[in-house]
Structure formats: C-alpha cells, structure tokens
Enzyme design. Structure first.
Site, short mmCIF file in Angstrom:
data_model
loop_
_atom_site.label_atom_id
_atom_site.label_comp_id
_atom_site.label_asym_id
_atom_site.label_seq_id
_atom_site.Cartn_x
_atom_site.Cartn_y
_atom_site.Cartn_z
N LYS A 94 0.84 -1.20 0.00
CA LYS A 94 0.00 0.00 0.00
C LYS A 94 0.87 1.25 0.00
CE LYS A 94 -3.63 -0.09 2.81
NZ LYS A 94 -4.92 -0.02 2.09
N ARG B 9 -3.29 2.95 8.52
CA ARG B 9 -3.55 1.61 7.95
C ARG B 9 -2.28 0.78 7.96
NH1 ARG B 9 -6.70 4.97 4.30
NH2 ARG B 9 -8.85 4.19 4.16
N GLY C 25 -6.08 -10.29 8.48
CA GLY C 25 -5.74 -10.82 9.80
C GLY C 25 -5.04 -9.78 10.65
N MET D 265 -4.40 -5.72 11.94
CA MET D 265 -5.24 -4.55 12.16
C MET D 265 -5.37 -3.83 10.83
SD MET D 265 -4.79 -1.13 14.24
CE MET D 265 -4.74 -0.26 12.68
N ARG E 125 -3.63 -0.80 -6.88
CA ARG E 125 -2.89 -2.05 -6.78
C ARG E 125 -3.26 -2.93 -7.99
NH1 ARG E 125 -6.09 -4.66 -1.58
NH2 ARG E 125 -8.15 -4.56 -2.51
N HIS F 196 -8.82 -42.00 -4.80
CA HIS F 196 -9.05 -42.63 -6.10
C HIS F 196 -10.00 -41.80 -6.95
CE1 HIS F 196 -11.11 -45.48 -8.85
NE2 HIS F 196 -9.88 -45.93 -9.00
N SER G 297 10.92 -42.51 -16.72
CA SER G 297 9.77 -41.65 -16.49
C SER G 297 9.55 -41.60 -14.99
CB SER G 297 8.55 -42.22 -17.21
OG SER G 297 7.43 -41.40 -16.93
N CYS H 246 5.61 -38.47 -15.12
CA CYS H 246 4.23 -38.82 -15.42
C CYS H 246 3.37 -38.91 -14.18
CB CYS H 246 4.17 -40.12 -16.21
SG CYS H 246 4.72 -41.54 -15.26
N TYR I 107 10.43 -34.14 -21.13
CA TYR I 107 9.00 -33.85 -21.22
C TYR I 107 8.31 -34.02 -19.88
CZ TYR I 107 8.16 -38.89 -21.09
OH TYR I 107 8.11 -40.20 -20.69
#
Lengths: 872, 872
Positions: free
Chosen positions: B22, B92, B101, B103, B335, B453, B762, B829, B849
C-alpha cells in the site's frame, strides 16, 4: 601363448583361479614332496574358451595334453593304452570354489578291451580288472555319454539274479565279463559306441567336465550361493591308484584336527581293500583312523608326518584323502577343513598359541555369523538322532527350547509364573503377545517369514523361534496344534531347534553354551582391533544386562513401545488412544508417566555411564488396540464407553498402508503430549538415577521416522523444553542429546538440513530398506524369495544390508550429516547392525557404532575387528 | 542511520519490501502527480525492530514521524490537534503482500473533544463532526485499545432505542453527542482512558498495527498461504479526506478493465456522500461508475485520465480507490487487480496487441493453474446465486456437472446408455467403478481427499468431482444420499461445482468453455518459448483425442490396468488371478490378448507418429477382485469353483501394505506370461496400425516399480524377446523403446546402473513421494493437513512436488541416467506433471517432457514457457 595345461609340479596353491581348488592343491602337494600320483590340470581358461566357442578347444591345448601325457608316461614307466602295462587315469572337475552340480569323477579311464586284458595279466587278478572295466563303462556311460544310470543297474541286477546272488562281491571274473558285455549292449542300443581309444576317452571326459559347468544344476548352485566372477572349471587328470588291491591296500579321509570340537588330534576313518567311493557310500563301516597305526604302522607313520606337514604348510586345519596301493601311500586331496563354530574358535586360539598363525589371522579365521551357535542353548546332537521330527519351519532365531505347548500370551505368563516352561504356539504373533513371548522358552508360528514379528522380536530377545511352519495347523480358539498327523493340546511337550527350524515331539536334552575360555579370548582380540563401538538394542534391564555380559558398550535402540504393553499400563495406553479430548488424553498419559520413569530408571541403573538411546513412541496407535472382539468389549466396559465407540475408533485408526501411515514422529507431532510425557519420564529417571546411584547417566533421545527437518525441529523443541524444565526443577545438571533415526529415504537425501538440528543419526535400516526398496517386510514374502533365487537381489535385503542401494542412501546421509555437524554421532540400529557384511560396511563408511540385539553383540564385535583387518 | 519513516513522495513502487504494498503504491502515485492526500509510511523494518525488542521503537523513529508530520502540516496548512482547523489522519497497515488478519484501518485519528468542536465549527456541520468522533472512538477502542465491539454496538442501540429510531442516519447531532458520552464510559469502565493527545493516538495506532503483525490470525494466514521471508508490516498515516461531506462528495472503487471478462472498459461503483467503508459494507447500493460521468462530469474526466495513466504506468490492470471531497478528487489506493482466468488471458493478449506489454510479459501474466477454469464446463454464476447449496466437499476436479443421482457404477452405465445424465454418488470409489465414473457427468464422494481414487481418476478424465464431503451420509445399499436434512434417491437431480467443491439441489445452468481466440493465441506463444515437450496421461482413444485437442505431443503414461476392467475382459482377468496352474493362467491371459491389442490399436491410430509410452500392469492383483460377497459368489459360479476357493485366494492375496507389496514389475517377474501377453499386444497393434494406416507408430514400453537393475533386466529380456519375435514374424520393421518408471527411491540412487538398461526414465512422482517421504496417499490425511498448517511441509507434496527432498532424488536419478546414457529420454508422469511449479522444476533439471492428464496439458504448456522466461 596362453598355457592351458599344467603338470601338477608346474602349479601351486595360489593358482586356484586357473587350476581350480583341487588342481592347485594337488600341485602344491606335489611340490611339497608329498606323494601324489602324477597328473595334469587343464585350466579354467580352456573351459571358458570351450564355453564361448561352442565346444572348441583353444589352439594348442590338445598338443599340450599330449606332451603332459608323454612326460607322465616317462615318469611312471607305463603307457596310456599300453597293451602290457597300461596307464589309467581318473578325471575330475574342480573350479576355484567347491561346487556340487558339475560332473564329478570318472575313474579307470584308459581301460579298453585290450588294456583290461593287459591289466588282468599284469596284476594277475582277472576279477579286479573286469570289475574296474565294468565300473568304468558304467561311469563313462552315465556321466560322459549320457546313458541311463538305471539301465546299467538293471543289467548288473540281471546277472546277479541269473546267478542267484545278492551282492556285487559274490560275482566272479566270468560274471563280470558278462556284465561288461551287457553294458556294451546298452551303448549299442542307444546308438552310441564306447571308444576303444584311451585318448578319445580322455578328451570325451574333458568335454563332459567342461560342459557340466553350464548345466542347470551347476548354474542354479552358483546363483543360490552367490558364486560370481568364475570363468569355468578345470579338469584334473591323475594317474589311477587302487586301494582295492588286497589287504595291503586301502583308502581313507581325515582331518588334521577334530572338525567338531577343534581338539588338536588326528581325526578320520579308513577302509582296507576299498576305493574312495566306498568310504563315502556307507556300504561298509569304516574304522577310526587311529586303528591304522596297528594295521599299517609304517604307512600310518608316514601319513601322520604328511598331515602335520600339510597343516603346518597351510596353517589351517586340512581335510585330506589318501589311498594306499599295495603298501604305498598316495595323497589324493587336501583342502581347508570345514568346522563347527566351537572348533573354529578353538582351532584359531590354539594355532595362535602354537604360533602357527598370528593374532590378525586368528581373528579372521572365525566366521562371525558362526558365533551365534555358541551363544544359545543347543539341542544335544545325540538326543536329536533318535527324536521324532514333526516338521520344519524357518530357523527364525537360534537356540533350543523345550516346553509345554500354550496358545495364548496370557496363558504363557500364567504358566510361567506357576513355574512351568512353555512354548508359545501361534499362527502369527503381534505386539500384544510380547509378554507371552518373554515368558516362553521359545516361539513357534505357522505363518510369517524370517523378518515376521515373531522372528524379529525373538531374535531381539535371544529367544529360540521357529517361524512359518506351513505344515502346522494351529487353532488358537480350540487350543490345538496339528502336525505330522498328530494333535497337541495345551500342556503337551514339544522341542524346538531354532538353529535348524525343526520341531520335535516331547522333551529333548539340551546343552548350555560356554562363553569363557577360547571364546572370551577371541573377543578380547576382537576388542583390541575393532574401531566401531558395539551397542545393543534393548528395552528392558534384563536384555541390557545380558548385552553387557556380551560386551555391549551402550544401548543404541530402546523401543519404548514395548514398555506400553506390560500389565496395567496397556489400559492407560488404550485410554490415551480412545480419548475424545486433549484433557482425557493427558489424563491417560499422566498415568503412564510413573511406569515409563521406572522403566528408564531400570535401564539407566544397568547401563551406568554408557550411553542409552531411547526412541520415542513409534508404531501406529492401532497396534495397541486389541484385535479380538472379546477384549474389545472388555475395554469398552472398563472405559465406560460403548462397544460401538470402540469399533468406530478402530475403524478410524485403520490404515491401508500402516507402514506409511500415522506413526513415528507423526504421533508426537499430532499428540505432543505423548512426547512430553516420554521426555519427562526419561529426564526425571536420569536425574534420579544420577542422584541416587551417583551414575553419570547419558540419555540420548531419538525421534523416529523423520523425513524432513521440520518434523525434527518440531519434536526437538518439545523435548528440549520439557528436558530443560525438568533439569532446572531438579537443581542438578544433566547432559542429554537429541537426535533422529534416518529411516525415511527423504531424510537420507536431506541429511545436511537435518544434521543441523540432530546431534546424532541412527540408521533404521529396516524401514529404510522397506521404503527405499519399496517393499514391506510383511508382504515381500510373495516375491522376495524368488528375487533372491533369480539373482535380482544378491541376498534378502532385510537380512543383509543392500549396500549398493540402501547403502548409497546411508552414504549420502553420512556425507550430509558430517557436512552439517562434523562431530555428529552416527550409528545403525536396524536388524543389520549384527550382520557381519553389514557391520563391515558400517565400518567402511565411517559410522561411530552399530547396535544389535544382545545375542548378536559378539558377532558384531568380531565382524568389526575383521573389517579393520580386511582393510589393510 | 536507517531511515524508518518515509513521506509518500520519498518512496516508489519498487520499495514494497520496506514500505509495504500500500505504502509503495501511494508513494508511486504521489510521484506520478496523481492527487493523493499527503502522508507518510513507517517502514516494515521499524516493525521488525518493534517485534524483536518487546515493543520498543528504533532510535530516531519518533523524531522522524514528528518531522514528517510537520512537513505535511506545512503542506496542507493545517495542524494535527489544531483547535481551529485540525488535521486528521487515517492509519492503515500494509505489508509487502496483501494479508488479512492484521489490524486494518483507524479513520479520523486526531479527533479529541476539542478538535471535534473545531471540526464542527470549521465545517459548520456538528452532526458530521460528532459522527466522525463517535466512529473514531469506536474504531480506536475496538482495534487499538482492545475494548469489546459489542459494548459499542449496544451503547449505540440504547440511544437509538431511547429515541425510538431504527437507523444511525436518524440520529441528530445531540444524539451523537450522547453516543460519544456513552462510548467514553465504556473506556472508563474498562479502566482505560481515551487519549486526548492526537500524537499519542497516532503512536498507539502504530503500536496496534505493529503488534497485529504477530497476532495469531495473521500468523496463521501467513502459514496457510506460504507467505515467508517478510519482516513485518508498514504503517501508513494519511491525511483524512471525507466522501461524506454532502452531495459534492463521494467515494468509489474501480478496476481499469473488467476483472471478470477482461474487457477493456472502466469498471467499478461509487456512492455519493459516503465513506469508503459504506461501499464495501453493502448498506447502500452503489452505482455503476459510468453514472458518475453525468453526476460529476469534471471529476469523472479526471478519474478516467488518472486510471489510464496508472494502467499505462503499471502496465497491468489496476484496482483503485478514490474519494471526492467537496468536488476534489483524491486517490487512496492503487494495486494490481485480481482477475478471473478468462480476464487474465484476455487482458494479457489485448495489452500485447495494444503494445503495452511484450510477448514474454504477456505469457508471464497468466497463472497457469488458472487455466483449469477455462477448460471445463462451469456453473452459470447467475444460476448459482439463487441455488440451494446442500453442502461442501473438496474441489477435487474442476468443472460443473448436472445429473441424476446413481449409487453404483453399473447403474451409471445403464442409465447413460438409456440417454440419461447421471452423477455417481459413492462413499468412495475403487478401480471397479471406473466404467461408471466414465459414464457419469460427475462424481461425488463422502470420503477421501484430493488424491483419493475418485479425485485422481476424475482429474485424469477431466471430469467434475467433489470428494470427501463429510456431511453427506451415503448408503449405497439403500440407494440413499442424506445431506442438509434432505434425502435424495436414485433419479433425483443434483448439481456439482468441482471448482469450488459445492453440491446443489436440482439442475443448475452451465456455461461451456471457449478454447479459441485469446486462449489459442496464448497457447501459441507458450509453444514458441517452451522447451519441455508436453505429453498426456491417457488410457483410451477418447482421452488421447481430447489431449491432442489441447496440444499434447505424445502419451507419457498409458495405464494398461484400466483396460482390464471393461466389460467381458474383467472376467478373464479374474480367471488369470485365480488360476491354479501356469496353464490355466496362460489360457486366461490369451483371452485378454485380443482386447489389449484392440485397445492399443485405438491409441496408436489417434496418436499417429507421436510417441506412446505404455506401462505394463502395475496394481496388486487383489484390486481386480470384487470386494462384495455377492459378486464374489458370482465369480465362483462363473469359474466353476467354490466360494470358499475365492475367499481363500482373496485372503492369500491380502497384503498388510499393498503399496509396498506384490505389484509393478514384481508381477511381471513372478508371472512373465503377463508381460509377454502385454508386449505381444503392443507390438502386434503397432505393426498392424503401421501397415493399415501407414503411420509411423512409436511404442515405448515402460516397466513399473523398478527398484534395482535386475528387475529391469529381467523384464527387458522378456519384452525384447517377444517384441523381436513379433516383428520378425511380421516381416516388417518397427522401432520401439524399453524403459522404466523411476518411482522407487532405490532406483533413483542407483540410476546409473538402471540407465544402462533403460532407454528412457519416467519419474512416477506419486509413488516416489509416497516411498520417499514414507507416507501413503490413502493414509496421510490424518496428519498431512496438520503438517502443512504447521509448515512442516510447505505444500501437500502430493499436489506440489517436494523439490527439496523428492526433487533431490529425481536430480540424482537424472545425473545417474545421463552418465549411463547421455541421450536418455527423461520425463515425468505423476500427478505433478501438470502442476506449474513442478513443471518449472522439471524444466530446470533438464527433463525432456512432462506428462499430465489431458485437461492439464495447456497448464503444463504455459508453465513450461514461463519456466524458460523466468530463467533469464
């Protein structure tokens, strides 16, 4: 050009790689001036060439064989295939390592129709000549040509039947000629011809030996016994001598010392008028070697001179074979003698006294694994001979046990308290059975492998255990054990041999171990050389006392969970697990504190100023809950909750893969109050023992199953807070350490981070193997045996540390740990801590100590000393 | 000396670390010449000092504040605490990262009894002044002094009650004076005094902000959101401006583009005669920003000029706040604007067209994870507003699904075939349910986590799934779903939002995804920059087709076991498992061959010349057997064996830790006939497709769960033998590769050996995480959430690759693999293949990959491109 054929006198005992063990020793003897029938060895390199070139010989080999033959002929004054005085040979295989499965022996090679007649004429013994010929025809047909053994047996039987006699000895020369005829027909029928050219016989025999190197039995044997790196077998051709040429001939085998007790006396047996195979076959009963002195004093005297010479030369017990042909002594073999553990220790120590060997050699002479036999009560070998064997399981934990059958842990405790000796018989055991296992003389299970709960715990206790005897049908409810068609009820006596895995009916006699004398001496030498400290895994003062007796230098692993099962405390443990709120849980935990403190005080008092590593609670909580409905109902009643609540909690705690579940430090992190209580108990106990007994107690608190430094930070914070609080409260001082198990692969590869928080690492190689290799000890049975058979793993990695894989993880962790903290204390506390090759590995990578079950402490000591000696 | 206090004009947007977000943006605006009420920022470094020194300020801070105050007073011509024209401040908090959370805000600071009177006099508005005072008293009391919010509410209510009015607006100046009196009494009662010194108010406010940095809510927020490395919050004190001074005043919030669609138009709302909090509080309904043009044309024009300036300056969408005080416009905040996925893509592409940003920046502007939202059908946001929410589970797989409730997989298939749309509702799913999951629109379960699953399979299928909704009571036998007091039967309609985890009653409207336009453009740019290839995990031609649509360049993982469940073939699979002899097993396996071949042909036809990696059978066999007695009995009947036999086999196959049991290549090693059949099916299929379709098929056969090179050697031998045999038989040519998963820690550390046999690796990061970290996906729920909350692991390692630990194992394997075979193909993978930070890691360590489920292919592409751009 490579030399492929050696006369005996051209070799020596260090040429085993190319001459094989048998060939090298024959050469050595020949050069020592010991009377050895002349001969030559075709090398293992020729065998390799043969294997790699589809049965071709290397260039020059045939010519070299011929040259050797010529020299031998000249030496002995006979000729191979000679029609007057023929030279005969034996042909034997022999690789660098003794190995059954290959073609063994062909005797009397060189006999043909003509030379047999010559032999008969020369010896004046037609029967002897034709007996030799028919034996040769059979052996050659069987092992070289590949004819059926059975066909030869049948032909011989036919001749005996037609003559109406029972034994071979009753056949005369003509009968044997008839046998020879029939034998030749067997060749003909199979479309094979029996070669009448002795040289062709020799080369066919050589081919058969070479080929047998690759036969399935030999290949399987090498795999099973982890024999690697050999290139082939050698072929030994040696001039035949006959022990069956009358009463001035004979044959025998002997050891230069007693291989069973180690006593320094000539030990063996012989037969007059017999060939070597007769001694082994057991048809006639051989006589003790000492009798030979009377029967053939001259030859005996020479034999004694030779055996002493050989032992002195080889500086180790020798296993020898000899033949006496018409009064002349020949040595046919010498090799290092196999011996029992007792003998190994005695021989090593006595040879040291005799100045035959030095200390280092003496230490290296005993296989550490063998010592196990010496530490446990054993069955009396004589008693075993006449005992009724009921069945065989796995030799899960060595020693012998005799007792009454009981089927539950509780009953085992009751009967023990009533003064009975019992054997706990169960399908499989679980942590609930610990007290019963402790009360029993031995444990017998029908399921589970070498690393099943029963096996691991029994080994830890040094208690005899036969596990996984699949033939036994055990019904715990009906209290019945069925095996070998018999049924045993509670109170019936059985006997276990944990060293062999055998189960016997009734009570067998046992013999106690002897730990003083030569054994104690060996241990002293081991202590002198080893660098690794040896600690023990012990959970009770009793175990700890035993371990100190064996020379343990500290406790490397005290499993606190075992303490949770005893008596009243299991109730509090269950209350803790079933608690609905933090408050209820704390209340239950507070009940445990005094018990735990007492446990630790007991340990500290026994261990004095030796370090004691205590592991915080490790197993998943469901292991503490009872598995049987009846007991579950009892708990519900005790705790004033419904049976449904218990069932519900059980199902909540159920895990699909408990090994990878909510256990180890994960318990301490979700329930810090457990770690708090345990730390408080440890530190209070240490402070009290320090004060009361003036002992410099050294507690080391160990956090289990850490995978990431965050876990250790979390627990170390709790431990240090409570410990410092207790120390401050006491007004006294106390040094303690906080460290961790390294048993999760992730911990091994992030050890540098973890080492910043841990003051010591202890490698939990059981779990590290499970997670590192990805197989559970409980489930690997279905494939691991096959894996070892197929050579996918050299050995069962739960028994012998897998140095290449799991060892690599350990090395990474050692490296990381030392980087973070150069003086970090490093140990191992898995099952491997007492396995010799694993101990050697631990020494090599620079650990500070190994920890093993009390009964393996001497093994670890010896292995640690050998590791140092092998290094040089 | 460190500078602890900055006037706005002394800072800039790059000083977020010390000024907070800020403060830095206020400074930037001030320097840009945008009208910002003057003010100053006390740095995060002062906050750190404060935290570390028990509430003390660093030396010189107070003096610096005073100096700033003086400068501001001079600038605006008012004085703090002045009795005629008092200067007021807002205070602020503001850290480098936006963080609830702490002030938040205190307005009107500087009001006292005296200055309130002065404000009344100066503005000629007594009511305004006392309203401001009472608001300040309440805010200050609540957040700075720690009085109870409720007490203030009650006092205000009392005054309203005694006057008989309902709203604050109906209170006049005198009433508000009464409120002020009562408020002061609340301070007195609590033993606190309200400071009448404005500077004291300012420093108390500063203390409150600093202290709130360490309050539990803020600490928890930082942990939960993985916010690390920040040193504290800054304090922003800014001259108050009032939007509630009549009809020439107002306040509003706006975005420089539409944050929901990304459209390039000014977007926001405002209120006349109101303070900022009123816009947010929702008491009055704000008007769309476009209306301001009519109401205050001059101010609107200025606002447009400013927003354009800001967007142009920041080169990104801005989220701004403004206040108009008596006709004068002030900017209070700017912002970077949060935006939806749709907006993110559109804004990035349009700003690129506008030349505001370059290609690289455009690519980096879209968070890859966000793309998920764009690929699935979504609930119509309007429909959701009025829908009946039944409950919330885990957002296991994104998208929306509307359909009739069904409780079994079979029924799902039946109803789908009958043309219905269904949602499969189950306690949890198992591999048996695959066909039903495929038939359903979405899946809903009451148990299981993000990697259960149901969740894993649904994500793989790109199918909406809400998992682990604990409030739902599902009874599959009675076909009933109870939730939120309602009961649903088969055929009742429900709607799932898999993106949020919500379950709604009835049918809600959905909107379809749009993959062309800006999305396609973004993908093209990603393709241009990325170096990693992106493959997909696909088991069916349908999945493969979808993946190619999304741009997949090959299949990285085809799980053959999924093929085993379909229709008739599961019978043959079960026959295979239950077979008593090799012959019976082979017969059953032969039945599977044609099915498997068809499966592979389908895949090869879709994939053409793109590589297809096929993994041989992986899961433990018991997964294929039915769990319910009814089905078990059916099988027994089908196979002509007794139910007891089935039970027996089930119990034989039962494992304590199936994850570490008889699975993966261990199956192929004990049952080579399975690997043979699968290889035959793959190679025959490849040869046929090659011939029939003239496609250059590239099969890559992958051996799962290899831990030691011996396993791979064993399987590679079988595979190559069968493959070469089939190729030779065909008379054609075919290139194929044989490689392995690296998913066992031991394999990672012995990769050099394995790389000598494997043509590709892999990384199966799911299993590697399970074994490496030592926790099972199925069981980790009981502690893993807590672990992440406590920061022991930064993120759930099953969702985001644990780079430090598991990543280390992967790096070791990459190193080993490349040493053995410099051109080795390396891929991943696991579930992580589609997770952006994990993809970045894969790029960094040099993989070839990544492979992920079809719906994550675009995410992986974008992440791969960003990885390249971030590197520079």
């Amino acid at each position: 050009m490579t030399k492929y054929v050696y006369l005996f006198e051209e070799g020596n005992k260090d040429m085993k790689e190319i001459l094989g063990g048998k060939g090298a020793n024959l050469a050595e003897m020949a050069n020592l001036g010991v009377p050895v029938p002349p001969g030559f060895t075709i090398t293992t390199e020729a065998c390799r060439f043969f294997s790699e070139h589809k049965g071709k010989y290397p260039e020059g080999m045939i010519e070299a064989v011929k040259k050797c033959l010529a020299k031998i002929e000249k030496k002995v004054g006979k000729k191979f295939g000679d029609k007057k005085d023929p030279l005969l040979f034996s042909v034997r295989s022999g690789a660098a390592v003794s190995m059954p499965g290959m073609m063994d022996t062909v005797l009397n090679l060189g006999l043909t129709d003509e030379t047999t007649e010559a032999l008969a004429a020369k010896t004046g013994n037609v029967r002897f000549a034709y007996d030799a010929y028919r034996r040769f025809l059979q052996m050659f047909g069987d092992v070289v040509v590949g004819l059926k053994h059975h066909d030869f047996e049948k032909a011989l039987q036919d001749v005996k039947d037609s003559k109406g006699v029972k034994t071979d000895v009753e056949l005369d020369a003509d009968d044997l000629k008839e046998v020879v005829k029939k034998y030749k027909k067997i060749y003909e029928k199979a479309g094979k011809s029996f070669p009448q050219d002795p040289f062709e016989q020799l080369m066919m025999g050589t081919n058969a030996v070479f080929s047998s190197w690759s036969n399935p039995r030999a290949v399987a044997y090498r795999k099973l016994n982890h024999i690697k790196g050999l290139i082939g077998t050698a072929v030994n051709a040696q001039v035949m001598v006959f022990g069956n040429m009358g009463d001035t001939s004979g044959t025998g085998v002997a050891f230069t010392r007693d291989p069973s007790t180690g006593e320094n006396k000539f030990y063996g047996e012989y037969l007059i008028n017999a060939q070597g195979e007769d001694v082994v076959a057991g048809i006639r009963t051989p006589k003790p070697i000492s009798r030979l002195e009377k029967q053939m004093p001259e030859q005996y005297k020479e034999l004694v001179k030779i055996y002493k010479k050989l032992e002195h030369h080889y500086k180790d017990i020798q296993d020898i074979e000899f033949t006496i042909q018409e009064g002349k002594l020949f040595m046919l073999q010498t090799r290092t003698g196999k011996r029992t553990a007792e003998a190994a220790v005695r021989i090593a120590m006595e040879m040291l006294d005799e100045k035959l060997i030095n200390e280092k050699t003496a230490i290296l002479r005993v296989a550490p694994e063998q010592l196990d036999q010496l530490l446990h009560k054993q069955l009396d070998p004589k008693a075993k001979e006449s005992a009724a064997l009921l069945g065989k399981g796995l030799p899960a934990s060595p020693g012998a046990a005799v007792g009454e059958v009981v089927f539950t842990a509780n009953r085992a405790v009751e009967m023990k308290n009533a003064g009975e000796k019992v054997i706990l018989v169960r399908t499989e055991t679980s942590p609930e059975d610990i007290m019963g296992m402790d009360a029993a003389q031995g444990i017998f299970t029908s399921r589970g492998g070498m690393t099943s709960h029963a096996a691991v715990v029994a080994r830890g206790m040094g208690k005899c255990c036969v596990a996984g005897c699949g033939d036994a049908i055990i019904n715990e409810k009906e209290k019945s054990l069925k095996i070998a068609g018999k049924q045993f009820k509670e109170g019936d006596f059985i006997t276990l041999d944990g060293t062999t895995g055998e189960l016997f009916e009734g009570k067998l006699a046992t013999v106690d171990p002897e730990l003083s004398g030569n054994f104690a001496k060996l241990m002293k030498f081991a202590d002198k050389y080893r660098k690794l400290k040896i600690r023990t895994n012990a959970d009770t003062p009793k175990d700890a006392t035993k371990a100190i007796e064996f020379g343990a230098e500290g406790i490397g692993l005290c499993r606190t969970e075992h303490m949770f099962f005893e008596g009243e405390r299991i109730k509090a443990v269950r209350e803790m697990i079933l608690a609905d709120s933090l408050e209820m849980r704390k209340k239950a935990i507070d009940k445990l504190l005094p018990y735990q403190k007492q446990d630790f005080k007991g340990l500290f008092e026994v261990m004095g100023s030796k370090p004691v590593t205590i592991r915080l609670l490790d197993p998943p909580l469901h292991e503490f809950l009872p598995h049987e409905e009846k007991e579950q109902k009892e708990i519900a009643k005790d705790m004033g909750v419904t049976f449904e609540t218990i069932k519900q909690k059980m199902s909540e705690l159920h895990e699909l893969n408990p090994m990878l579940g909510h256990r180890g430090c994960r318990l301490g992190i979700t329930y810090p109050e457990i770690s708090e209580m345990q730390t408080r108990a440890i530190i209070q106990a240490a402070l009290e023992v320090k004060k009361e007994k003036k002992l410099d107690v050294k507690p080391e608190i160990m956090v289990p199953l850490v995978g990431t430094v965050g876990e250790l930070e979390n627990q170390a914070k709790v431990i240090r807070r409570i410990a410092d609080e207790e120390i401050e409260k006491s007004g006294d001082k106390l040094k303690y350490m906080v460290g961790t198990m390294i048993e999760v692969p992730r911990a091994a590869v992030t050890a540098e981070e973890i080492g910043k928080v841990a003051e010591f690492f202890s490698f939990g190689t059981n779990d590290l193997t499970q997670m590192g290799c990805g197989f559970s000890r409980d489930d690997a049975g279905s494939f691991l045996t096959e894996y070892v058979e197929k050579g996918i793993y050299d050995k069962d990695p739960f028994q012998v540390l897998d140095q290449k894989g799991i060892g690599k993880l350990i090395e990474l962790a050692v490296e990381g740990g030392k980087k973070a903290r150069p003086d970090i204390k490093l140990g191992i506390c898995g099952e491997h801590g007492g396995e010799p090759s694993s101990v050697e590995f631990c020494h090599r990578i620079g650990l500070s100590y190994v920890s093993c079950s009390p009964f393996r402490v001497p093994i670890a000591k010896l292995a640690a000393a050998q590791a140092v000696l092998k290094e040089k």
